[in-house]
Design a protein around this motif. Structure first.
Motif: not given
Length: 235
Positions: A136, A34, A81, A37-38
């Motif tokens: 998360e 994550f 993830s 991802y960002h």
């Protein structure tokens, strides 16, 4: 050994103390999915929409090997993830797209380690309205455990942490104390940095946004069984 800055590689900049580990062979990558991802989303916006999220993670990791050691070879890649099931009502298909991507990564040899999102209820401090969020959970701990597990079982000679999150710092300190012959590096995703993490690792890399664009999976991606998986629109 002194400090050194390496140049000439088109995809990364390297800073901090860099050690020449002549006996380094197997290099494991632990990827904070994550956090990455960002970073990919930010890079895509800055690249005027040029796709970045269909990332060939194995290819990207392999591009760093010359900077870890002259005899370095790619070891296990673990991607941490979680599936965002809670977003299905607002973003239909988001979970399926993520699952398809995980399949592609697994086909290239990347190991997926999935945590989960936990619901967290709270209240607005200003108006008192109830607010529900999803956070998360478990990935930070999972990365820390895997770092120590790989070193304990002698499954790698060096580890690269792909993250800009400082929560992993205690695990890095422990790993370096227990396994002083093994190097630990931080690979900061584009536009992500952690001074705390940078001070406890053997060296630090910075990914550029252009590197994301260069290392993309083919579309459609062909699985070993012949299944064709297409890149989602907007990725």
């Amino acid at each position: 050994m002194g400090s050194q800055e390496l140049t000439g590689h088109p995809e990364v900049t390297i800073s901090g103390i860099f050690f020449c580990w002549g006996t380094v062979n197997r290099v494991a990558f632990l990827v904070d999915g994550f956090n990455l991802y960002h970073s990919l989303r930010e890079a895509q916006r800055m690249l005027a929409g040029q796709g970045t999220r269909w990332l060939d993670l194995r290819s990207l990791c392999a591009s760093y090997l010359p900077h870890v050691g002259s005899s370095a070879r790619l070891g296990p890649i673990h991607n941490f993830s979680a599936l965002a099931w809670h977003l299905e009502h607002s973003k239909p298909g988001v979970t399926k797209r993520h699952q398809d991507y995980i399949v592609c990564l697994r086909e290239t040899g990347v190991i997926a380690e999935l945590a989960s999102f936990k619901r967290k209820d709270g209240y607005c401090r200003n108006c008192g309205v109830k607010i529900t969020r999803h956070e998360e959970k478990e990935s930070d701990v999972a990365i820390a455990v895997r770092l120590l597990d790989l070193l304990h079982r002698d499954l790698c000679d060096c580890t690269v942490l792909v993250t800009g999150d400082s929560d992993i710092v205690p695990a890095v300190r422990c790993a370096r104390a227990l396994f002083p012959a093994s190097a630990v590096y931080a690979c900061f995703p584009f536009n992500r940095q952690s001074l705390e993490l940078k001070t406890v690792v053997n060296g630090a890399f910075q990914i550029t946004k252009a590197a994301y664009a260069r290392h993309q999976l083919p579309s459609p991606f062909r699985a070993a069984d012949g299944t064709a998986i297409g890149k989602p629109e907007g990725w």
